[in-house]
Every structure is written in structure tokens, then in C-alpha cells.
Design a protein around this motif. Structure first.
Motif, PDB file in Angstrom:
ATOM      1  N   THR A 800     -33.637   3.953  30.236  1.00  0.00           N
ATOM      2  CA  THR A 800     -33.039   5.001  31.068  1.00  0.00           C
ATOM      3  C   THR A 800     -31.575   5.201  30.689  1.00  0.00           C
ATOM      4  O   THR A 800     -30.819   4.240  30.578  1.00  0.00           O
ATOM      5  CB  THR A 800     -33.143   4.619  32.555  1.00  0.00           C
ATOM      6  N   LYS A 801     -31.196   6.444  30.502  1.00  0.00           N
ATOM      7  CA  LYS A 801     -29.819   6.775  30.148  1.00  0.00           C
ATOM      8  C   LYS A 801     -29.023   7.057  31.425  1.00  0.00           C
ATOM      9  O   LYS A 801     -29.392   7.926  32.222  1.00  0.00           O
ATOM     10  CB  LYS A 801     -29.771   8.004  29.247  1.00  0.00           C
ATOM     11  N   LEU A 802     -27.935   6.320  31.612  1.00  0.00           N
ATOM     12  CA  LEU A 802     -27.046   6.516  32.744  1.00  0.00           C
ATOM     13  C   LEU A 802     -25.616   6.678  32.232  1.00  0.00           C
ATOM     14  O   LEU A 802     -25.375   6.628  31.013  1.00  0.00           O
ATOM     15  CB  LEU A 802     -27.144   5.330  33.712  1.00  0.00           C
ATOM     16  N   ARG A 803     -24.684   6.825  33.161  1.00  0.00           N
ATOM     17  CA  ARG A 803     -23.274   6.897  32.791  1.00  0.00           C
ATOM     18  C   ARG A 803     -22.449   6.071  33.775  1.00  0.00           C
ATOM     19  O   ARG A 803     -22.786   5.952  34.948  1.00  0.00           O
ATOM     20  CB  ARG A 803     -22.796   8.349  32.768  1.00  0.00           C
ATOM     21  N   VAL A 804     -21.360   5.495  33.257  1.00  0.00           N
ATOM     22  CA  VAL A 804     -20.485   4.622  34.032  1.00  0.00           C
ATOM     23  C   VAL A 804     -19.098   5.263  34.109  1.00  0.00           C
ATOM     24  O   VAL A 804     -18.565   5.728  33.099  1.00  0.00           O
ATOM     25  CB  VAL A 804     -20.361   3.230  33.378  1.00  0.00           C
ATOM     26  N   ARG A 805     -18.514   5.253  35.316  1.00  0.00           N
ATOM     27  CA  ARG A 805     -17.174   5.799  35.491  1.00  0.00           C
ATOM     28  C   ARG A 805     -16.134   4.752  35.103  1.00  0.00           C
ATOM     29  O   ARG A 805     -16.034   3.698  35.712  1.00  0.00           O
ATOM     30  CB  ARG A 805     -16.954   6.201  36.931  1.00  0.00           C
ATOM     31  N   MET A 806     -15.371   5.043  34.054  1.00  0.00           N
ATOM     32  CA  MET A 806     -14.269   4.195  33.630  1.00  0.00           C
ATOM     33  C   MET A 806     -13.125   5.092  33.177  1.00  0.00           C
ATOM     34  O   MET A 806     -13.351   6.071  32.451  1.00  0.00           O
ATOM     35  CB  MET A 806     -14.688   3.274  32.475  1.00  0.00           C
ATOM     36  N   GLN A 807     -11.906   4.773  33.622  1.00  0.00           N
ATOM     37  CA  GLN A 807     -10.719   5.532  33.242  1.00  0.00           C
ATOM     38  C   GLN A 807     -10.913   7.038  33.488  1.00  0.00           C
ATOM     39  O   GLN A 807     -10.570   7.878  32.662  1.00  0.00           O
ATOM     40  CB  GLN A 807     -10.362   5.268  31.780  1.00  0.00           C
ATOM     41  N   ARG A 808     -11.505   7.351  34.628  1.00  0.00           N
ATOM     42  CA  ARG A 808     -11.706   8.733  35.089  1.00  0.00           C
ATOM     43  C   ARG A 808     -12.704   9.506  34.248  1.00  0.00           C
ATOM     44  O   ARG A 808     -12.894  10.712  34.454  1.00  0.00           O
ATOM     45  CB  ARG A 808     -10.364   9.490  35.161  1.00  0.00           C
ATOM     46  N   LYS A 809     -13.369   8.833  33.304  1.00  0.00           N
ATOM     47  CA  LYS A 809     -14.373   9.504  32.485  1.00  0.00           C
ATOM     48  C   LYS A 809     -15.734   8.843  32.706  1.00  0.00           C
ATOM     49  O   LYS A 809     -15.823   7.719  33.181  1.00  0.00           O
ATOM     50  CB  LYS A 809     -13.997   9.428  31.002  1.00  0.00           C
ATOM     51  N   LEU A 810     -16.795   9.564  32.334  1.00  0.00           N
ATOM     52  CA  LEU A 810     -18.140   9.019  32.380  1.00  0.00           C
ATOM     53  C   LEU A 810     -18.557   8.626  30.972  1.00  0.00           C
ATOM     54  O   LEU A 810     -18.485   9.444  30.035  1.00  0.00           O
ATOM     55  CB  LEU A 810     -19.119  10.039  32.967  1.00  0.00           C
ATOM     56  N   TRP A 811     -18.990   7.360  30.833  1.00  0.00           N
ATOM     57  CA  TRP A 811     -19.363   6.808  29.533  1.00  0.00           C
ATOM     58  C   TRP A 811     -20.851   6.487  29.520  1.00  0.00           C
ATOM     59  O   TRP A 811     -21.410   6.047  30.516  1.00  0.00           O
ATOM     60  CB  TRP A 811     -18.551   5.543  29.245  1.00  0.00           C
ATOM     61  N   ASP A 812     -21.460   6.694  28.358  1.00  0.00           N
ATOM     62  CA  ASP A 812     -22.904   6.503  28.227  1.00  0.00           C
ATOM     63  C   ASP A 812     -23.293   5.041  28.404  1.00  0.00           C
ATOM     64  O   ASP A 812     -22.612   4.129  27.914  1.00  0.00           O
ATOM     65  CB  ASP A 812     -23.384   6.985  26.863  1.00  0.00           C
ATOM     66  N   ALA A 813     -24.404   4.823  29.078  1.00  0.00           N
ATOM     67  CA  ALA A 813     -24.958   3.487  29.265  1.00  0.00           C
ATOM     68  C   ALA A 813     -26.472   3.595  29.212  1.00  0.00           C
ATOM     69  O   ALA A 813     -27.056   4.637  29.523  1.00  0.00           O
ATOM     70  CB  ALA A 813     -24.517   2.910  30.602  1.00  0.00           C
ATOM     71  N   GLU A 814     -27.110   2.503  28.813  1.00  0.00           N
ATOM     72  CA  GLU A 814     -28.570   2.479  28.741  1.00  0.00           C
ATOM     73  C   GLU A 814     -29.101   1.220  29.403  1.00  0.00           C
ATOM     74  O   GLU A 814     -28.633   0.117  29.119  1.00  0.00           O
ATOM     75  CB  GLU A 814     -29.047   2.524  27.287  1.00  0.00           C
ATOM     76  N   VAL A 815     -30.063   1.410  30.285  1.00  0.00           N
ATOM     77  CA  VAL A 815     -30.715   0.273  30.930  1.00  0.00           C
ATOM     78  C   VAL A 815     -31.529  -0.484  29.880  1.00  0.00           C
ATOM     79  O   VAL A 815     -32.292   0.124  29.111  1.00  0.00           O
ATOM     80  CB  VAL A 815     -31.630   0.739  32.076  1.00  0.00           C
ATOM     81  N   THR A 816     -31.348  -1.798  29.823  1.00  0.00           N
ATOM     82  CA  THR A 816     -32.075  -2.624  28.854  1.00  0.00           C
ATOM     83  C   THR A 816     -33.182  -3.396  29.558  1.00  0.00           C
ATOM     84  O   THR A 816     -33.283  -3.418  30.788  1.00  0.00           O
ATOM     85  CB  THR A 816     -31.136  -3.640  28.182  1.00  0.00           C
ATOM     86  N   GLU A 817     -33.986  -4.052  28.762  1.00  0.00           N
ATOM     87  CA  GLU A 817     -34.912  -5.029  29.335  1.00  0.00           C
ATOM     88  C   GLU A 817     -34.099  -6.195  29.878  1.00  0.00           C
ATOM     89  O   GLU A 817     -32.950  -6.413  29.473  1.00  0.00           O
ATOM     90  CB  GLU A 817     -35.878  -5.536  28.262  1.00  0.00           C
ATOM     91  N   ASP A 818     -34.670  -6.928  30.829  1.00  0.00           N
ATOM     92  CA  ASP A 818     -33.988  -8.110  31.320  1.00  0.00           C
ATOM     93  C   ASP A 818     -33.789  -9.088  30.169  1.00  0.00           C
ATOM     94  O   ASP A 818     -34.674  -9.242  29.316  1.00  0.00           O
ATOM     95  CB  ASP A 818     -34.821  -8.767  32.435  1.00  0.00           C
ATOM     96  N   SER A 819     -32.644  -9.742  30.174  1.00  0.00           N
ATOM     97  CA  SER A 819     -32.286 -10.682  29.114  1.00  0.00           C
ATOM     98  C   SER A 819     -32.318 -10.003  27.748  1.00  0.00           C
ATOM     99  O   SER A 819     -33.121 -10.358  26.879  1.00  0.00           O
ATOM    100  CB  SER A 819     -33.230 -11.894  29.110  1.00  0.00           C
ATOM    101  N   PRO A 820     -31.442  -9.039  27.527  1.00  0.00           N
ATOM    102  CA  PRO A 820     -31.448  -8.361  26.223  1.00  0.00           C
ATOM    103  C   PRO A 820     -31.170  -9.311  25.067  1.00  0.00           C
ATOM    104  O   PRO A 820     -31.618  -9.074  23.945  1.00  0.00           O
ATOM    105  CB  PRO A 820     -30.337  -7.312  26.367  1.00  0.00           C
ATOM    106  N   TYR A 821     -30.436 -10.383  25.324  1.00  0.00           N
ATOM    107  CA  TYR A 821     -30.225 -11.400  24.295  1.00  0.00           C
ATOM    108  C   TYR A 821     -31.314 -12.465  24.433  1.00  0.00           C
ATOM    109  O   TYR A 821     -31.473 -13.074  25.496  1.00  0.00           O
ATOM    110  CB  TYR A 821     -28.847 -12.040  24.445  1.00  0.00           C
TER     111      TYR A 821
END
Length: 832
Positions: A800-821
Motif C-alpha cells: 500500500t502506498k501512503l505518504r508521511v508529513r515531514m517538514q511541511r511536505k508529504l513524502w512517499d511511503a510503502e507498507v511492508t510485510e512484517d519484519s522486512p529485514y
């Protein structure tokens, strides 16, 4: 006087009346409020009445938001005007670092739907021309808050409470509390006025109360003495001045509305209009604590002697910011008591060790908080839990080790820090070091930069060996501070060679006895481990949400070693002890020991961890003692590490091969030296808490106080594998009734090049806010930012593609499987 009540509230300031109002609104009718003098006679009467939204805490933001919205409804409900001037609040910034702070705060505000706007210096000047702006970077503006008349809002809430049946009794002082086993007997004395003082009369009554709430403000130390507890709420002096009319302001107001409340955080003051002049409230250095051991009987609605020299710098900066104020003389000045706590947050919740006794103490922003605290405390009392996690305000966050001297000095610091830059990596220096593990000096000599957890000094990271004392302070930032590269090196060492973390601050309990196994099986969500094994499990609240996370080591059939979060020792100890006491007849005798200070802990992890331990372990067959066959993952056994007996637990919060080495505290330096010697040829590096925090997010390990709390169930946290639904356990039915309102996810974030999320940011699906981060940081495995948080269940799907608010901007984020590492945990189980 009504002598049998459902709830007795002690204290008639804004907070006490706010609680009475909320309890009555929640449906409790047999409620009495006692005030030893007159309503508002404490700090309420001289408060400036500001209602600032700004707060870096999630729970406190909700509290302030509820108050501000509530106060706007009181006149319609009660007929009394609380004097709310909705003029807005302009918080100015002189530096980019201050703007960075506001940007982080704004993302927190978005998670609570708090409205805010950004303003440039030019926009400020155009709108409010009396304000000097050429040295400003900008400002954040809250259009919906402002200031209120403290006495009027208190009286409005009091009337709302009375209208629903609450009895408010003035001139009654509480002189004793006695728990009978099922209710409180509260001894009250009628106070009479003689010669301008309040004195006790011979008239006494005893009120039988199911619940008691203390909201005694400046008198918190007296309350503590009556209850036989420590309450780290101590008064600090706060001065503010009122000017004569400013001719320029008077002229401006002929055509324009009021100025907002103005805050120049870098100059450490607030200002608002007052009858053509200004009120200036500074937060200066060296404001002293007062009444450390109680308020004198002669002190009523009184003030302290002025010390205007102490606020000279703030006064001059006020004239700089509003030059026309230089033409306004001083009209009034105040120096009154204002209560603080060591971390600046109030104490709201149950009293440690006592039943049905609730604290609402230590409010430095009591007018702002009163309505919201009443609302959420009433939920805790009437429903078992509040709808938001109130743990950050829980009185049990402060341990029993805390003294009055500690509280007084830390409260002075909290006052001084109101307008400092509130870095997320902030570490305040007063009263430190206090609680130190034996290896403290050894780690400090190796560059340790310490944080403070429950009073314990714990390395956050290891800086350069030649760093000056100020290095840690200089390294802080709202972006990637000077500590960041050192933390990257430490996290890399855990992933590639080996690292050792001081985890001595862990809370540790031993529970033993014939009833221990049956009790723990009911008390926690997971199956109990077999002897020599461990499990991760959760204790729930009455509402079915997560109350505490435990690692349980089964030492014998009837003996268990419980490890929980280091910051919550008193919180967990009180919870366990009360649950045991309530259920000892049901399950059988058992004994609980808090052994936190008896055992040090080193967490050794990384691909070379086994090789390091092999150098110091002594066994009949050293070559196999640490193998998967003899020492499998999620097991525990006694190891002799040369001359140090150790309870070793094969688990690692970093997601690598590793052990927690629980050892006698008095042998810690010996063990530290031997492990460091053994690790030299295997790349062993000392590692701090910040690297550990990054690494556990790569494994999607939830953290108590972040992903885990009293506002989400373990199922919502995605911890189904640690919940055995085939058995009955405390809170199970409530947990199932809650269902899945949101889900915890891990996400990788393509953020700015110079910053990572802190775990307080708003999450968006397109332009729609859908959740918030609860943790954040950097991933050395994926070379990008990482975070964990809660979103709508339909969005908690890998990819799932989401966005995170940082420094007044929205940055791309992607939901990963649990324990991506290492999702299969192959590295944790590696044999050797």
C-alpha cells in the motif's frame, strides 16, 4: 454536608471543577467537591488564562483540544460567559531550528485535527504592524485558540456540575484519608476566617467515598503527606507584568481586532493584550521552587515578592519585538505559584499502591488542561480506560526512588525549559547522573552520550572519544543531528559483526509460589513457557487494550522472571502487585519481588555474538553449549562466564543472533571488561539505545509506549501470535468486543535527504489523513527512513502506498510485510 458519595473531589480550582463537571456529565450524581478556601483561590486566580494548543505530546494535545472546544460551549449550556477571547495564537520563530520544531509539532497537531496556518515575516507585518519581523524566519498560527478568564471558566464548569447534582462545599479542608477495604473515609474540618487567615474549627465530618480525586494544586505536598506517598508536584515562582495602555496599540485597535496571543519562543515569553496595554509572561532562568514541603497556613490567594531583575532580559526582548511597548509604563506585576512536575506533564491517573484514589496534580497549564483532563479522567474512572492512551501522564511514570529535592530541582528545570527547543532527542541535565550502573564510568570513557530512563543513565549512542562535554547538546537536531553517523555505525556493527547494549534499566520482577503459574496464565495473553523457556506476552486493561508487555522466563514450575520496559518500573510493579492481591485467594499464595536494581543486563547481538561468548563461557563442552541444540532460540539457562554467574536469555531486540546476559549488579564491571576483551578480535562495538530503536523497527518489533499502549489491543497491534484465544485471560472479552479499529504496520519511507521521522507524524492516503506514526528512524538494511504506525485496517496491506508529513511536505511511503529485514528469522536462529 453529604457524607456518602460516589466520588469526592478535593480542590476547587479550574482542574477540580473540570473533573466535577466531567463526572457529572458522565452520569455520576453522588459527587461532592471540597475547597478549603474559595473556588479559584489557588493558582487559578492569578493565571494569565492562555489556551495554547502547542504541545509535543499526543495525549496532551488531545486534552488541550478538548478543553478549547468545551469552553466554547459553556455559555450556551450554563448561561455563564467564561470570557473566551478567540483571538488566535501566533508562535514566532527567530531561527530555522525553531521552524523545524514547529514543523514537527504541526504534524502531531494534524493527527489530532488541530487547525494551524503558516505565516511569513511579511504576512505577520502586514497583519500586525506593531510587531517587528525583520529578524524572524516565520511563524505558526492557531486561529481557534486565545485566552480566557480563569475565574469565569471555573465558575461556568462549577455551575454545569451543580446543575447535574454535584455538591460544592467551600471552606472545608481534608485532614485525613483512611481506606477501609471498600471505600475511603475522609476526615474533613470546617475552616473559618480569623484575622485574614483560615484556621481550623472544631467542626469535623467524615465523608465515605467510593472514589477520591485530589486536585489540590499548590497543596500537593500536603496531600502527599496525608496519603503517605510521594507526589513530585512542586510550586515554582512565575512572574508576569501588565503595562499601562500603549498609545500605538490603542490607536491600532480603533480600526483592527485584537492581536493574537504572541509568543516569541526564542526570547522565552508570551504577550497578549490587556485593556489597551500588554501582559508579558516570561519563562526566565533561575525561577526558584517554593513550598517544597507544603504551603504555609497563612498563604492563601497571596503572591511572592517581585524579582524584576530576573526578567530584565525578557522584558528588553519584548520591547525589541513590539517597539511601541517602550512607551507604556508598568501597571501591575505578579509573582505567583505555579505547579510543575519533573517532565512538565501533569500527574493524571491512579495513585500507586492505593485503590480508587486518583491524582490530578502538577498542572503548569491548568486552565488549558482543565476541561480535557476532566473528560479523560472521568472516562478512566467510569469506563476503566480513556479513549486515548494516558500513560504519558500516569503518576506511576515516576518511581518510588524520587525525592522532594529531586522534584524541586527538576521542576525548576521544567519551568526554564518551557520555551527551549524541544528536540525529540532532548535530554535534560538537571539532577544527573543519579542512578548509574557500575559500568557507567567505563562506558562514559568510551564516548557514551547518555539518556535518562526512570532515573537510570543509559547510553543513547557513543560519540567521539575526544568530544567536549557539550557534544551531545550540540549534536541534537530536528533533522539528522551530529549523533546520526555514530548511530549508523553502531547499527551496522550489530548487522555485520557484533554489538553490546547496556539494558540494565529493564524492569525486572520475580514471581514465585504455588499460585504463580495459574495467576500468570490468567493475567497474560500467551501460553506460559515451559521450564527453561521464554515467551513474549501481554497483560491487558479492563478495556482489552495493552497494559504491559512482558518477557516471561520460567525458572521453575512455580518461579517466573518477568522483564518489562525500563521506563515503567513503578507502573508495572503497582499493576502486578494489585492484580496479585486481588486474585491470591483465587489462585493460591505467591510472592512478588522487584529485583530491577539487583541485576544488570548486557544485550549481546550480531553474527559474531556466539564467537564472543565462546571466549568467556565455561562448560563441560564449551564447543556446543551455545549451539541451537543445547541453547535454542527463546530459551534461557544459567551460564558461567568465567567468574560471573549469568542468567542468559537467547533473545535479541535487534533481530540478530544474540543473548541478554542478566548478571549480578556487583559483578557488572568484571563482566564488562571480560566481554570487551573477548570481542576485540570479533568487531564488538558498544551500541546505544537509538541504534537499537532503528534495528527493532526493521524487525517490526513493537515498543511499549509507542506501538503498544492503552488505546490499542494486541490484535490491533498485529500480535496475534502472542495471543492464545483458546484460553481465558484477563481482558479477553473486552479485547474481542473492541474488534479491529486500526492496524499497526511497518513502512519504508522515501523521505528528505537530511531527516528521518521521529514517530509522531501524520499519515496520508493521497490527501486524506488515515493514521499516524508511532515510531520512526533510519534503516541501515534498506538505506532509507523507516517507521511504524497505525492506519485503517484496509490500508494495512503490504505494498500500500501512503505518504508521511515531514517538514511541511508529504513524502512517499510503502507498507511492508512484517519484519522486512530477515522475515524468516534465519539470522536469529543461525547455528554454530
Amino acid at each position: 454536608m453529604q457524607t456518602h458519595v460516589k466520588a469526592l473531589i478535593v480542590g476547587g480550582g479550574a482542574v477540580g471543577t473540570g473533573i466535577a463537571y466531567a463526572l457529572s456529565k458522565a452520569g455520576w450524581r453522588d459527587v461532592v467537591l471540597l475547597e478549603r478556601d474559595e473556588l479559584t483561590a489557588g493558582s487559578t486566580w492569578h493565571a494569565a488564562g492562555l489556551l495554547p494548543y502547542f504541545n509535543m505530546g499526543y495525549a496532551t494535545s488531545h486534552i488541550h483540544d478538548h478543553s478549547i472546544k468545551l469552553y466554547k460551549t459553556l455559555e450556551e449550556e450554563t448561561g455563564l460567559n467564561p470570557g473566551f477571547s478567540v483571538v488566535g495564537n501566533l508562535r514566532m520563530a527567530q531561527t530555522q531550528a525553531r521552524m523545524d520544531e514547529y514543523e514537527l509539532y504541526a504534524s502531531i497537531a494534524e493527527t489530532v485535527d488541530i487547525p494551524h496556518e503558516w505565516m511569513t515575516p511579511a504576512q505577520i507585518k502586514e497583519r500586525w504592524p506593531l510587531v517587528r519581523t525583520e529578524d524572524l524566519k516565520g511563524a505558526i498560527f492557531h486561529p481557534t485558540d486565545g485566552y480566557i478568564n480563569p475565574a469565569d471558566v471555573t465558575m461556568a464548569m462549577a455551575k454545569g456540575a451543580r446543575d447535574r447534582g454535584v455538591k460544592i462545599e467551600r471552606r472545608w479542608q481534608v485532614d485525613g484519608y483512611h481506606w477501609t477495604g471498600d471505600h475511603w473515609d475522609v476526615t474533613c474540618t470546617k475552616m473559618v476566617e480569623k484575622g485574614g487567615n483560615l484556621v481550623a474549627s472544631e467542626e469535623q465530618v467524615v465523608i465515605h467515598a467510593d472514589h477520591v480525586v485530589t486536585a489540590t494544586g499548590n497543596h500537593a505536598q500536603r496531600t502527599a503527606q496525608l496519603l503517605g506517598i510521594k507526589i513530585p508536584a512542586v510550586v515554582v515562582e512565575h512572574q508576569y507584568i501588565v503595562t499601562e495602555p500603549d498609545p500605538a496599540l490603542v490607536e491600532y485597535r480603533k480600526m483592527q481586532p485584537q492581536h493574537p496571543v504572541l509568543r516569541d519562543a526564542d526570547a522565552k515569553w508570551y504577550v497578549r493584550e490587556e485593556r489597551g496595554g500588554w501582559i508579558l509572561g516570561p519563562y526566565e532562568k533561575n525561577a526558584p521552587a517554593r513550598f517544597e514541603y507544603g504551603v504555609p497556613d497563612s498563604f492563601r490567594a497571596d503572591l511572592f515578592p517581585l524579582d524584576l531583575d530576573r526578567i530584565e532580559a525578557e522584558y528588553m526582548s519584548f520591547i525589541h519585538r513590539i517597539p511601541s511597548s517602550e512607551n507604556a509604563g508598568l501597571k501591575d506585576d505578579y509573582n505567583g505559584p505555579i505547579c510543575y512536575t519533573p517532565d512538565g506533564n501533569p500527574l493524571v491517573g491512579p495513585v500507586p499502591g492505593l485503590r480508587n484514589m486518583w491524582l490530578a496534580e502538577g498542572f503548569s497549564f491548568g486552565i488549558t488542561a482543565a476541561g480535557g483532563v476532566g473528560h479523560y479522567l472521568a472516562q478512566m474512572m467510569t469506563e476503566g480506560e480513556a479513549e486515548i492512551d494516558m500513560a504519558s501522564l500516569d503518576p506511576r511514570r515516576f518511581g518510588r526512588w524520587m525525592t522532594t529535592e529531586y522534584a524541586a530541582r527538576k521542576n525548576e528545570e521544567a519551568y526554564d525549559h518551557v520555551f527551549i527547543l524541544h528536540h525529540p532527542d532532548e535530554e535534560r541535565p538537571a539532577c544527573r547522573p543519579l542512578k548509574t550502573a557500575p559500568s557507567y564510568d567505563r562506558m562514559k570513557a568510551r564516548g557514551a552520550q547518555f539518556g535518562c530512563v526512570n532515573g537510570w543513565e543509559r547510553p543513547n549512542y557513543f560519540g567521539p572519544l575526544d568530544a567536549p562535554e557539550s557534544f551531545d547538546h550540540d549534536a541534537r537536531s530536528f533533522r539528522r543531528g551530529g549523533w546520526w553517523k555514530h548511530t549508523v555505525e553502531e547499527a551496522t556493527a550489530i548487522r555485520e559483526t557484533a554489538g553490546m547494549i547496556d539494558a540494565t534499566a529493564f524492569t525486572k520482577h520475580k514471581l514465585r509460589g504455588p499460585g504463580a503459574a495459574a495467576f500468570l496464565d490468567w493475567f497474560t495473553t500467551n501460553k506460559l513457557p515451559k521450564v527453561g523457556r521464554i515467551n513474549l506476552t501481554y497483560a491487558l486493561t479492563e478495556a482489552g487494550t495493552t497494559r504491559t508487555e512482558y518477557t516471561i522466563v520460567r525458572l521453575a514450575e512455580d518461579t517466573f522472571y518477568l522483564v518489562s520496559a525500563g521506563a515503567w518500573q513503578s507502573y508495572d510493579s503497582d499493576f502486578l502487585a494489585q492484580a496479585i492481591n486481588d486474585n491470591v485467594e483465587r489462585f493460591g499464595p505467591m510472592w512478588l519481588d522487584d529485583c530491577t536494581g539487583m541485576h544488570g543486563v548486557f544485550a549481546l547481538a550480531g553474527p559474531n555474538a556466539r564467537a564472543v561468548l565462546n571466549k568467556v563461557v565455561r562448560d563441560a563442552d564449551v564447543s556446543t553449549v551455545l549451539s541451537n541444540k543445547r541453547f535454542p532460540w527463546l530459551s534461557a539457562r544459567r551460564l558461567e562466564l568465567l567468574m560471573c554467574p549469568t542468567n542468559a536469555i537467547r533473545v535479541a531486540y535487534t533481530g540478530e543472533l544474540g543473548w541478554e546476559l542478566h548478571h549480578p549488579m556487583e559483578m557488572q564491571n568484571y563482566l564488562f571488561d571480560r566481554l570487551m576483551e573477548a570481542g576485540e578480535q570479533h568487531g564488538l562495538k558498544l551500541v546505544g539505545a537509538r541504534a537499537q530503536n532503528w534495528l527493532r523497527q526493521e524487525k517490526s518489533y513493537r515498543a511499549f509506549g509507542n506501538e503498544l499502549g492503552r488505546d490499542a489491543t494486541p490484535l490491533e497491534a498485529g500480535l496475534d501470535r502472542f495471543v492464545d484465544l483458546s484460553k481465558q485471560f484477563h481482558g479477553k472479552a473486552a479485547m474481542e468486543d473492541v474488534g479491529i479499529r486500526s492496524k499497526c504496520v511497518t513502512m519504508l519511507i522515501d523521505g528528505p535527504a537530511d531527516a528521518d521521522p521521529w514517530g509522531r507524524e501524520a499519515l496520508y492516503d493521497g490527501d486524506t489523513k488515515v493514521g499516524r506514526l508511532t515510531s520512526g528512524g533510519y534503516s541501515v538494511a534498506f538505506s532509507k527512513s523507516i517507521g511504524m504506525g497505525y492506519v485503517r485496517p484496509d490500508l494495512a496491506v503490504p505494498g500500500t502506498k501512503l505518504r508521511v508529513r515531514m517538514q511541511r511536505k508529504l513524502w512517499d511511503a510503502e507498507v511492508t510485510e512484517d519484519s522486512p529485514y530477515d522475515p524468516t528469522n534465519a539470522r536469529i536462529r543461525i547455528d554454530g
